[in-house]
Design an enzyme around this catalytic site. Structure first.
Site, PDB file in Angstrom:
ATOM      1  N   ASP A  42      20.696 -13.834 -57.323  1.00  0.00           N
ATOM      2  CA  ASP A  42      20.964 -14.996 -58.154  1.00  0.00           C
ATOM      3  C   ASP A  42      20.052 -14.999 -59.381  1.00  0.00           C
ATOM      4  O   ASP A  42      19.066 -14.254 -59.460  1.00  0.00           O
ATOM      5  CB  ASP A  42      20.765 -16.279 -57.355  1.00  0.00           C
ATOM      6  CG  ASP A  42      21.812 -16.430 -56.246  1.00  0.00           C
ATOM      7  OD1 ASP A  42      22.961 -16.018 -56.474  1.00  0.00           O
ATOM      8  OD2 ASP A  42      21.463 -16.951 -55.174  1.00  0.00           O
TER       9      ASP A  42
ATOM     10  N   HIS B 184      25.204  -9.955 -59.259  1.00  0.00           N
ATOM     11  CA  HIS B 184      25.205 -11.386 -58.932  1.00  0.00           C
ATOM     12  C   HIS B 184      25.811 -11.678 -57.566  1.00  0.00           C
ATOM     13  O   HIS B 184      25.795 -12.827 -57.116  1.00  0.00           O
ATOM     14  CB  HIS B 184      25.965 -12.162 -60.008  1.00  0.00           C
ATOM     15  CG  HIS B 184      25.423 -13.545 -60.248  1.00  0.00           C
ATOM     16  ND1 HIS B 184      24.533 -14.166 -59.396  1.00  0.00           N
ATOM     17  CD2 HIS B 184      25.635 -14.427 -61.254  1.00  0.00           C
ATOM     18  CE1 HIS B 184      24.233 -15.359 -59.848  1.00  0.00           C
ATOM     19  NE2 HIS B 184      24.889 -15.550 -60.987  1.00  0.00           N
TER      20      HIS B 184
END
Length: 432
Positions: free
Chosen positions: A408, A404
């Site tokens: 995304d 992450h």
């Protein structure tokens, strides 16, 4: 006659040293060029090292169990003199990968360091740095190590030298902070374990220790997020059932679902190339090649991940042969260091164990990995010309874990959805 030095070869990117497992030849043995002389273990693979010259193995310079830096001499081979009668010069060892020019100094130029009092092992590189910095063995033995079995690594000794106080070892807290900075600290100490008389204690083997370290490192480095998609692969199942017998007769090997899934992954990477990246500090490295790592379970229960390099250059038949070859050689312990390096995205087929889905751990320095669940029959609503209907379909879950920091949820989710789209739109009329 001439003496030629045999050095520890470079066995892949990021590999700085190797552990000598066993010598296959002894001093005085005659060897041929390219004949295996010793077995070496790295943190990625065990492999045999061949001789680069024919001759007589005159002298073995390192013992079994020694950890030897890349480029360091490991043996001397006596060869025939050149045609002109002059002695052939010794092969120049590749320059060892160090961050200190002082560590490259030869043993003859450095002060002699006494032998360790205990059984703790020190690599030649660490010993060279200690000699150049005037660190006595009594002081070196008190330097905390972050390597396997508390071994002092190059990073540990250089960090200690940087923070070394006058006259001796720095306080333990200072050393630990220096040798294991925030980004590379070990996992927190686990809670004490109680052992009863009926419990069995099993020591981890070397590969299991390395897997353990790498998995903990990956969870610490990358904030993992996982997205799930269920794909209808009825067309894929029907097509494979139709061609598998003819493929076996023609090619002499089976066609499984795995190469079909990898083909879909490669197509999706081309659509979303920012999945095929690596992180270097604050820089994102967008990889040109698509190199797919394939997790393979070994007979021992351990896991290894050989790589299909430039997977986008293979058709389905080529991918099938590559998958079968890597899986076979992995189970036979015949992979080479090149087979295990350079991966940019990995796939793990948890469905082969009957699992519906999983949350795989990313292979560093990659930023994503896809788990393939089991293909099962399910009742599903399908659209027909006369309206919706219930039918038996072949379904599977795709589990996409991603880093992450740079991927995304939108990109991670769209990517795995695109893989499913390619599987659901698989061309069932194609030949292979």
């Amino acid at each position: 006659m001439a003496l030629v030095e045999m050095v520890m070869p470079k066995m892949g990117e990021s590999i700085m040293e190797g552990t000598v497992l066993a010598w296959l030849k002894q001093e005085g043995d005659t060897i041929e060029a390219d004949e295996s002389v010793l077995e070496v273990a790295t943190d990625k693979v065990d492999t045999e090292v061949p001789a680069i010259h024919a001759g007589v193995l005159k002298e073995i310079l390192v013992k079994e169990g020694d950890v030897v830096p890349v480029g360091a001499p490991i043996a001397r081979i006596e060869t025939e003199a050149s045609a002109g009668g002059a002695s052939a010069p010794a092969t120049q060892a590749p320059k060892a990968n160090t961050t200190s020019e002082k560590a490259a100094a030869s043993n003859e130029q450095a002060a002699v360091l006494e032998k360790p009092a205990g059984d703790r092992f020190y690599s030649p590189l660490v010993m060279n740095i200690a000699r150049e910095e005037g660190i006595a063995m009594s002081e070196l033995e008190r330097v905390p190590g972050t390597g396997r079995e508390d071994r002092v690594t190059k990073k540990d000794i250089l960090a200690y030298v940087k923070n070394r106080p006058q006259g001796g070892v720095a306080p333990v807290q200072t050393q630990l902070a220096a040798s294991a900075p925030a980004q590379t600290q070990r996992a927190p100490q686990q809670m004490p374990i109680s052992i009863s008389g009926g419990d069995e204690i099993i020591e981890m083997d070397r590969m299991r220790k390395m897997i353990s370290e790498r998995m903990v490192d990956s969870k610490r480095i990358s904030p993992h997020v996982t997205s799930f998609v269920e794909a209808d692969v009825s067309g894929v199942v029907s097509w494979r059932n139709k061609v598998k017998n003819s493929f076996m007769e023609r090619e002499g090997e089976p066609i499984t679902f795995t190469p079909i899934f990898i083909e879909a992954v490669v197509k999706a990477i081309k659509d979303y190339p920012m999945i095929n990246v690596q992180v270097d500090g604050t820089r994102i490295i967008k990889k040109k090649d698509i190199n797919i790592g394939l997790a393979v379970a070994l007979p021992s229960g351990n896991l290894i991940v050989p790589v299909i390099h430039r997977a986008d250059q293979y058709n389905l038949t080529g991918l099938t042969k590559k998958v079968n070859d890597l899986a076979k050689r992995a189970r036979e312990n015949k992979l080479t260091p090149d087979d295990l390096q350079g991966g940019t995205f990995s796939v793990s087929n948890v469905g082969s164990f009957g699992n519906m889905m999983g949350t795989p751990i990313i292979m560093q320095p990659q930023v994503a990995i896809l788990a393939l669940g089991a293909v099962v029959k399910k009742p599903a609503v399908i659209e027909t010309p006369s309206g919706d209907a219930i039918a038996i379909r072949h379904k599977m879950f795709l589990s996409h874990s991603y880093d992450h920091r740079v991927v995304d949820g939108s990109l991670g989710g769209m990517f795995v959805r695109r893989v499913a789209d390619y599987l659901e739109k698989f061309d069932t009329k194609q030949t292979v």
